[in-house]
Enzyme design. Structure first.
Site, PDB file in Angstrom:
ATOM      1  N   ASP A  59       0.875  -1.166   0.000  1.00 35.11           N
ATOM      2  CA  ASP A  59       0.000   0.000   0.000  1.00 35.11           C
ATOM      3  C   ASP A  59       0.921   1.226   0.000  1.00 35.11           C
ATOM      4  OD1 ASP A  59      -1.826   1.974   0.451  1.00 35.11           O
ATOM      5  OD2 ASP A  59      -2.264   1.400   2.528  1.00 35.11           O
ATOM      6  N   ALA A  89      14.284  14.743  -4.698  1.00 33.11           N
ATOM      7  CA  ALA A  89      15.612  15.354  -4.733  1.00 33.11           C
ATOM      8  C   ALA A  89      15.596  16.543  -5.676  1.00 33.11           C
ATOM      9  CB  ALA A  89      16.654  14.340  -5.215  1.00 33.11           C
ATOM     10  N   THR A 127      17.309  17.603  -8.582  1.00 33.12           N
ATOM     11  CA  THR A 127      18.129  16.796  -9.495  1.00 33.12           C
ATOM     12  C   THR A 127      18.679  17.592 -10.687  1.00 33.12           C
ATOM     13  OG1 THR A 127      16.115  16.107 -10.632  1.00 33.12           O
ATOM     14  CG2 THR A 127      16.985  14.613  -8.948  1.00 33.12           C
ATOM     15  N   THR A 167      24.054   9.069  -5.543  1.00 35.84           N
ATOM     16  CA  THR A 167      24.529   9.222  -6.919  1.00 35.84           C
ATOM     17  C   THR A 167      26.029   9.004  -7.082  1.00 35.84           C
ATOM     18  OG1 THR A 167      24.846  10.940  -8.606  1.00 35.84           O
ATOM     19  CG2 THR A 167      24.578  11.704  -6.384  1.00 35.84           C
ATOM     20  N   TYR A 183      25.591  19.823  -6.755  1.00 32.18           N
ATOM     21  CA  TYR A 183      24.643  18.695  -6.659  1.00 32.18           C
ATOM     22  C   TYR A 183      25.307  17.527  -5.917  1.00 32.18           C
ATOM     23  CZ  TYR A 183      22.004  14.573  -8.215  1.00 32.18           C
ATOM     24  OH  TYR A 183      21.293  13.393  -8.257  1.00 32.18           O
ATOM     25  N   LYS A 210      24.242  15.930  -2.293  1.00 32.04           N
ATOM     26  CA  LYS A 210      23.836  14.521  -2.155  1.00 32.04           C
ATOM     27  C   LYS A 210      24.748  13.807  -1.142  1.00 32.04           C
ATOM     28  CE  LYS A 210      21.076  12.503  -4.183  1.00 32.04           C
ATOM     29  NZ  LYS A 210      19.640  12.242  -3.872  1.00 32.04           N
ATOM     30  N   TRP A 251      23.225   7.290 -14.095  1.00 31.33           N
ATOM     31  CA  TRP A 251      22.746   7.295 -15.487  1.00 31.33           C
ATOM     32  C   TRP A 251      21.385   6.583 -15.610  1.00 31.33           C
ATOM     33  CZ3 TRP A 251      27.292   6.062 -19.406  1.00 31.33           C
ATOM     34  CH2 TRP A 251      28.381   6.880 -19.130  1.00 31.33           C
TER      35      TRP A 251
HETATM   36  N1  NAP Z   1      18.451  10.450 -12.875  1.00 33.47           N
HETATM   37  C1  NAP Z   1      19.683   9.993 -12.654  1.00 33.47           C
HETATM   38  O1  NAP Z   1      20.485   9.748 -13.593  1.00 33.47           O
HETATM   39  C2  NAP Z   1      20.137   9.714 -11.256  1.00 33.47           C
HETATM   40  C3  NAP Z   1      21.413   9.239 -11.093  1.00 33.47           C
HETATM   41  C4  NAP Z   1      21.857   8.953  -9.811  1.00 33.47           C
HETATM   42  C5  NAP Z   1      21.017   9.153  -8.732  1.00 33.47           C
HETATM   43  N2  NAP Z   1      19.771   9.643  -8.901  1.00 33.47           N
HETATM   44  C6  NAP Z   1      18.938   9.838  -7.698  1.00 33.47           C
HETATM   45  O2  NAP Z   1      17.758   9.088  -7.813  1.00 33.47           O
HETATM   46  C7  NAP Z   1      16.711   9.705  -7.048  1.00 33.47           C
HETATM   47  C8  NAP Z   1      15.459   9.838  -7.893  1.00 33.47           C
HETATM   48  O3  NAP Z   1      15.741  10.766  -8.924  1.00 33.47           O
HETATM   49  P1  NAP Z   1      14.934  10.800 -10.313  1.00 33.47           P
HETATM   50  O4  NAP Z   1      15.900  10.417 -11.356  1.00 33.47           O
HETATM   51  O5  NAP Z   1      13.642  10.095 -10.169  1.00 33.47           O
HETATM   52  O6  NAP Z   1      14.736  12.394 -10.432  1.00 33.47           O
HETATM   53  P2  NAP Z   1      13.428  13.261 -10.676  1.00 33.47           P
HETATM   54  O7  NAP Z   1      12.628  12.691 -11.770  1.00 33.47           O
HETATM   55  O8  NAP Z   1      13.929  14.681 -10.811  1.00 33.47           O
HETATM   56  O9  NAP Z   1      12.632  13.094  -9.329  1.00 33.47           O
HETATM   57  C9  NAP Z   1      12.851  13.875  -8.194  1.00 33.47           C
HETATM   58  C10 NAP Z   1      11.501  14.257  -7.659  1.00 33.47           C
HETATM   59  O10 NAP Z   1      11.692  15.009  -6.447  1.00 33.47           O
HETATM   60  C11 NAP Z   1      10.748  16.056  -6.467  1.00 33.47           C
HETATM   61  N3  NAP Z   1      11.162  17.153  -5.574  1.00 33.47           N
HETATM   62  C12 NAP Z   1      12.086  18.107  -5.783  1.00 33.47           C
HETATM   63  N4  NAP Z   1      12.152  18.934  -4.726  1.00 33.47           N
HETATM   64  C13 NAP Z   1      11.250  18.457  -3.814  1.00 33.47           C
HETATM   65  C14 NAP Z   1      10.824  18.896  -2.535  1.00 33.47           C
HETATM   66  N5  NAP Z   1      11.341  19.987  -1.955  1.00 33.47           N
HETATM   67  N6  NAP Z   1       9.868  18.193  -1.894  1.00 33.47           N
HETATM   68  C15 NAP Z   1       9.308  17.093  -2.472  1.00 33.47           C
HETATM   69  N7  NAP Z   1       9.652  16.641  -3.687  1.00 33.47           N
HETATM   70  C16 NAP Z   1      10.616  17.327  -4.347  1.00 33.47           C
HETATM   71  C17 NAP Z   1      10.714  16.504  -7.910  1.00 33.47           C
HETATM   72  O11 NAP Z   1       9.560  17.276  -8.160  1.00 33.47           O
HETATM   73  P3  NAP Z   1       9.583  18.328  -9.399  1.00 33.47           P
HETATM   74  O12 NAP Z   1       9.750  17.492 -10.638  1.00 33.47           O
HETATM   75  O13 NAP Z   1       8.266  18.991  -9.274  1.00 33.47           O
HETATM   76  O14 NAP Z   1      10.756  19.216  -9.163  1.00 33.47           O
HETATM   77  C18 NAP Z   1      10.682  15.161  -8.613  1.00 33.47           C
HETATM   78  O15 NAP Z   1       9.367  14.664  -8.695  1.00 33.47           O
HETATM   79  C19 NAP Z   1      17.285  11.034  -6.551  1.00 33.47           C
HETATM   80  O16 NAP Z   1      17.747  10.881  -5.225  1.00 33.47           O
HETATM   81  C20 NAP Z   1      18.477  11.277  -7.463  1.00 33.47           C
HETATM   82  O17 NAP Z   1      19.464  12.067  -6.836  1.00 33.47           O
HETATM   83  C21 NAP Z   1      19.304   9.923 -10.145  1.00 33.47           C
END
Ligand code: NAP
Length: 267
Positions: A16, A48, A50, A89, A113, A117, A138
């Site tokens: 849930d 995050a 991001t 990350t 960034y 993190k 990535w």
């Molecule tokens: N993408 C990559 O390549 C990558 C690589 C390594 C690690 N990561 C990690 O993986 C995790 C998930 O990232 P993702 O790729 O899914 O990124 P994402 O699509 O940008 O998701 C992050 C989410 O957090 C939300 N957010 C931002 N500020 C916030 C706040 N103050 N309160 C509540 N929500 C908030 C964003 O909302 P908005 O869209 O409205 O801003 C978005 O929905 C993160 O910890 C990121 O650092 C990602």
């Protein structure tokens, strides 16, 4: 991007799932955080800041969301005995090592960034709660914008596409992150883990792999990261040593090519 895939995977397993997202939920708001944590059995934090380049000029906001809020989340979770799964990350590393990074290697982030993190990881650890941190890299998947959607968009524009061949890592499917996260949730695993699809490739290799599978021909050129200065510096070596997490999993982590084939077939 990740939260959507993860929610679907958890619900398929009968969990849930309560989702909290902007604008009605702000992780940097203590009351929002307290209510969300109190209502949960386990907490998974995908929220995050991001925008890697944006974090250079908005470092305070990045720090508030990626570091301070994560530390506070840990403190609230510790008080109520909740287990927390959190994502970090490859950007915590400077990429100068000549081998894949293990969890024991010293971080040295190059960007705001990455710094935010890493601070989040440390504050979560210092909070004393039961936590699992998965460092990812990535990531791509059916939800959101990422390197592969950008490649596909550039391929459609018709002109030649230039991609850097000196950043090396592993494109990692959110579907695989979700599958591994489920294991972590079910077993309430604690500690710090590196997770990526198996194998390594440069961003150029990934682009070549994707373009070979498109119906149209795309001209692909190699370039160097230094030729395209961006506000935030990126690590050139993002390779992860995933042996620590592999030892907890029932099956070998899929190669990046196998996951990428699957993703491209579903488009
Ligand atoms: N993408 C990559 O390549 C990558 C690589 C390594 C690690 N990561 C990690 O993986 C995790 C998930 O990232 P993702 O790729 O899914 O990124 P994402 O699509 O940008 O998701 C992050 C989410 O957090 C939300 N957010 C931002 N500020 C916030 C706040 N103050 N309160 C509540 N929500 C908030 C964003 O909302 P908005 O869209 O409205 O801003 C978005 O929905 C993160 O910890 C990121 O650092 C990602």
């Amino acid at each position: 991007m990740l939260a959507t895939e993860l929610t679907a995977a958890l619900r398929r397993q009968g969990f849930d799932v309560q989702i909290h997202d902007l604008p009605e939920f702000d992780i940097s708001n203590v009351e929002h955080l307290r209510q969300a944590v109190d209502a949960a059995d386990v907490v998974i934090n995908c929220a995050a800041f991001t925008n890697v380049d944006g974090a250079e000029s908005q470092s305070e906001l990045a720090h508030r969301v990626n570091a301070e809020a994560v530390g506070r989340l840990g403190e609230i979770a510790r008080k109520s005995g909740k287990w927390v799964l959190h994502y970090s990350t490859d950007f915590v590393f400077d990429g100068r090592l000549d081998r894949p990074y293990a969890e024991t290697d010293a971080p040295n982030p190059l960007s705001q960034y990455g710094k935010s993190k890493l601070a989040g990881e440390r504050l979560l650890e210092a909070s004393g709660c039961a936590y699992c941190i998965l460092r990812l890299q990535w990531t791509y998947g059916p939800n959101g914008n990422h390197f592969i959607t950008k490649l596909l968009k550039r391929a459609q524009s018709g002109g030649p596409v230039s991609v850097v061949d000196d950043q090396v890592g592993a494109p990692t499917a959110t579907a695989e992150v979700a599958k591994t996260s489920l294991k972590m949730v079910e077993k309430r695993i604690t500690g710090l883990y590196h997770f990526a699809n198996a194998g390594y490739a440069s961003r150029y290799d990934v682009a070549a792999f994707v373009f070979e599978r498109l119906p149209q021909r795309v001209a692909l050129n190699r370039c160097r990261t230094a030729d395209y200065p961006a506000p935030a510096a990126r690590p050139l070596n993002s390779r992860f040593d995933c042996r620590k997490i592999q030892a907890l999993l029932d099956e070998p982590i899929k190669s990046w090519q196998e996951s990428m084939e699957q993703y491209l077939r579903q488009l």
